[in-house]
Write a protein that holds these residues in place. Structure first.
Motif, PDB file in Angstrom:
ATOM      1  N   MET A   1       4.644  -7.756  10.929  1.00 30.14           N
ATOM      2  CA  MET A   1       4.630  -7.757   9.485  1.00 30.14           C
ATOM      3  C   MET A   1       3.492  -6.867   9.011  1.00 30.14           C
ATOM      4  O   MET A   1       2.421  -6.870   9.571  1.00 30.14           O
ATOM      5  N   GLU A   2       3.754  -6.132   7.966  1.00 31.25           N
ATOM      6  CA  GLU A   2       2.758  -5.227   7.388  1.00 31.25           C
ATOM      7  C   GLU A   2       2.576  -5.565   5.913  1.00 31.25           C
ATOM      8  O   GLU A   2       3.542  -5.664   5.158  1.00 31.25           O
ATOM      9  N   ILE A   3       1.324  -5.760   5.514  1.00 34.41           N
ATOM     10  CA  ILE A   3       1.007  -6.032   4.106  1.00 34.41           C
ATOM     11  C   ILE A   3       0.271  -4.820   3.565  1.00 34.41           C
ATOM     12  O   ILE A   3      -0.720  -4.385   4.133  1.00 34.41           O
ATOM     13  N   THR A   4       0.776  -4.264   2.471  1.00 34.01           N
ATOM     14  CA  THR A   4       0.157  -3.100   1.851  1.00 34.01           C
ATOM     15  C   THR A   4      -0.157  -3.437   0.401  1.00 34.01           C
ATOM     16  O   THR A   4       0.702  -3.936  -0.324  1.00 34.01           O
ATOM     17  N   ASN A   5      -1.379  -3.154  -0.016  1.00 32.35           N
ATOM     18  CA  ASN A   5      -1.785  -3.388  -1.402  1.00 32.35           C
ATOM     19  C   ASN A   5      -1.732  -2.086  -2.179  1.00 32.35           C
ATOM     20  O   ASN A   5      -2.175  -1.061  -1.691  1.00 32.35           O
ATOM     21  N   HIS A   6      -1.203  -2.151  -3.375  1.00 32.71           N
ATOM     22  CA  HIS A   6      -1.164  -0.981  -4.255  1.00 32.71           C
ATOM     23  C   HIS A   6      -1.770  -1.359  -5.591  1.00 32.71           C
ATOM     24  O   HIS A   6      -1.293  -2.276  -6.250  1.00 32.71           O
ATOM     25  N   THR A   7      -2.811  -0.670  -5.967  1.00 38.79           N
ATOM     26  CA  THR A   7      -3.470  -0.984  -7.231  1.00 38.79           C
ATOM     27  C   THR A   7      -3.340   0.155  -8.232  1.00 38.79           C
ATOM     28  O   THR A   7      -3.943   0.109  -9.278  1.00 38.79           O
ATOM     29  N   ARG A  12      -1.636  -3.851 -12.896  1.00 35.77           N
ATOM     30  CA  ARG A  12      -0.818  -4.619 -11.960  1.00 35.77           C
ATOM     31  C   ARG A  12      -1.330  -4.405 -10.550  1.00 35.77           C
ATOM     32  O   ARG A  12      -1.748  -3.323 -10.195  1.00 35.77           O
ATOM     33  N   HIS A  13      -1.284  -5.456  -9.773  1.00 30.49           N
ATOM     34  CA  HIS A  13      -1.628  -5.356  -8.363  1.00 30.49           C
ATOM     35  C   HIS A  13      -0.376  -5.750  -7.594  1.00 30.49           C
ATOM     36  O   HIS A  13       0.074  -6.894  -7.682  1.00 30.49           O
ATOM     37  N   ILE A  14       0.195  -4.802  -6.876  1.00 31.61           N
ATOM     38  CA  ILE A  14       1.451  -5.041  -6.168  1.00 31.61           C
ATOM     39  C   ILE A  14       1.162  -5.154  -4.679  1.00 31.61           C
ATOM     40  O   ILE A  14       0.484  -4.308  -4.098  1.00 31.61           O
ATOM     41  N   ILE A  15       1.686  -6.204  -4.066  1.00 32.99           N
ATOM     42  CA  ILE A  15       1.529  -6.422  -2.643  1.00 32.99           C
ATOM     43  C   ILE A  15       2.900  -6.254  -2.006  1.00 32.99           C
ATOM     44  O   ILE A  15       3.836  -6.988  -2.318  1.00 32.99           O
ATOM     45  N   PHE A  16       3.024  -5.249  -1.128  1.00 34.81           N
ATOM     46  CA  PHE A  16       4.272  -4.995  -0.413  1.00 34.81           C
ATOM     47  C   PHE A  16       4.199  -5.712   0.937  1.00 34.81           C
ATOM     48  O   PHE A  16       3.210  -5.581   1.648  1.00 34.81           O
ATOM     49  N   VAL A  17       5.249  -6.412   1.298  1.00 36.73           N
ATOM     50  CA  VAL A  17       5.323  -7.046   2.612  1.00 36.73           C
ATOM     51  C   VAL A  17       6.565  -6.499   3.293  1.00 36.73           C
ATOM     52  O   VAL A  17       7.683  -6.691   2.819  1.00 36.73           O
ATOM     53  N   LYS A  18       6.348  -5.792   4.419  1.00 35.03           N
ATOM     54  CA  LYS A  18       7.464  -5.190   5.149  1.00 35.03           C
ATOM     55  C   LYS A  18       7.605  -5.835   6.511  1.00 35.03           C
ATOM     56  O   LYS A  18       6.654  -6.352   7.071  1.00 35.03           O
ATOM     57  N   ASP A  19       8.798  -5.765   7.029  1.00 35.17           N
ATOM     58  CA  ASP A  19       9.176  -6.304   8.334  1.00 35.17           C
ATOM     59  C   ASP A  19       9.335  -7.815   8.265  1.00 35.17           C
ATOM     60  O   ASP A  19       9.216  -8.421   7.211  1.00 35.17           O
ATOM     61  N   ALA A  25       2.988 -16.120   8.929  1.00 29.93           N
ATOM     62  CA  ALA A  25       2.503 -14.904   8.274  1.00 29.93           C
ATOM     63  C   ALA A  25       2.307 -15.109   6.775  1.00 29.93           C
ATOM     64  O   ALA A  25       1.582 -14.351   6.139  1.00 29.93           O
ATOM     65  N   LEU A  26       2.905 -16.125   6.225  1.00 33.52           N
ATOM     66  CA  LEU A  26       2.772 -16.370   4.788  1.00 33.52           C
ATOM     67  C   LEU A  26       1.329 -16.717   4.407  1.00 33.52           C
ATOM     68  O   LEU A  26       0.924 -16.503   3.273  1.00 33.52           O
ATOM     69  N   ASP A  27       0.555 -17.223   5.352  1.00 31.91           N
ATOM     70  CA  ASP A  27      -0.870 -17.457   5.089  1.00 31.91           C
ATOM     71  C   ASP A  27      -1.575 -16.139   4.783  1.00 31.91           C
ATOM     72  O   ASP A  27      -2.414 -16.069   3.892  1.00 31.91           O
ATOM     73  N   GLN A  28      -1.226 -15.082   5.518  1.00 31.63           N
ATOM     74  CA  GLN A  28      -1.800 -13.762   5.272  1.00 31.63           C
ATOM     75  C   GLN A  28      -1.380 -13.248   3.898  1.00 31.63           C
ATOM     76  O   GLN A  28      -2.168 -12.606   3.203  1.00 31.63           O
ATOM     77  N   SER A  49      15.122  -7.311   4.421  1.00 25.81           N
ATOM     78  CA  SER A  49      16.135  -6.796   5.345  1.00 25.81           C
ATOM     79  C   SER A  49      16.138  -7.567   6.658  1.00 25.81           C
ATOM     80  O   SER A  49      17.122  -7.545   7.385  1.00 25.81           O
ATOM     81  N   HIS A  50      15.051  -8.268   6.961  1.00 29.17           N
ATOM     82  CA  HIS A  50      14.961  -9.016   8.210  1.00 29.17           C
ATOM     83  C   HIS A  50      15.093 -10.523   8.010  1.00 29.17           C
ATOM     84  O   HIS A  50      14.960 -11.271   8.963  1.00 29.17           O
ATOM     85  N   VAL A  51      15.335 -10.959   6.777  1.00 31.64           N
ATOM     86  CA  VAL A  51      15.393 -12.399   6.510  1.00 31.64           C
ATOM     87  C   VAL A  51      16.491 -13.059   7.323  1.00 31.64           C
ATOM     88  O   VAL A  51      16.337 -14.180   7.778  1.00 31.64           O
ATOM     89  N   ASP A  52      17.588 -12.339   7.581  1.00 31.93           N
ATOM     90  CA  ASP A  52      18.671 -12.949   8.358  1.00 31.93           C
ATOM     91  C   ASP A  52      18.255 -13.189   9.805  1.00 31.93           C
ATOM     92  O   ASP A  52      18.919 -13.914  10.530  1.00 31.93           O
TER      93      ASP A  52
END
Length: 119
Positions: A1-7, A12-19, A25-28, A49-52
């Motif tokens: 899992m990759e967490i990317t912050n975009h400010t 707005r502060h957008i947090i992208f979570v990929k993979d 990982a939800l703690d992170q 895309s990976h939830v399944d």
């Protein structure tokens, strides 16, 4: 899992979570949200895309949705991106589709977000 912050987005502060987002990982994710600037609106965009690939038993999908609802309670906008047809159908059958915003991709979510800011 990759967490990317975009400010770079206005107020707005957008947090992208990929993979694959596993339960632990939800703690992170919560930590990244907590560390975001408090003077900005917070948004969490999740690649679904990976939830399944989660073990989609009743308890795991319920845990995933429960965590998203807890996050949303803290005034965080949750956007689910890249849902495949099976996951989208599951959310619709469980009547969860109206609880979160959806986008076909991160790029589409970003375009819609920018259009809202321009309006």
């Amino acid at each position: 899992m990759e967490i990317t912050n975009h400010t770079s987005h206005q107020n707005r502060h957008i947090i992208f979570v990929k993979d694959l987002v596993k339960q632990q990982a939800l703690d992170q994710v919560r930590q990244a949200i907590a560390e975001a600037p408090t003077d900005h609106k917070k948004e969490l965009w999740i690649d679904c895309s990976h939830v399944d690939r989660l073990h989609l038993t009743n308890s795991s999908i319920c845990s995933f949705v429960s965590e998203l609802l807890k996050i949303r309670k803290h005034d965080v906008k949750v956007v689910l991106c890249d849902m495949n047809a099976t996951t989208e159908r599951l959310f619709r059958l469980l009547r969860l589709d109206s609880l979160f915003e959806k986008a076909k991709s991160f790029e589409e979510a970003e375009k819609e977000s920018r259009a809202q800011l321009a309006a």
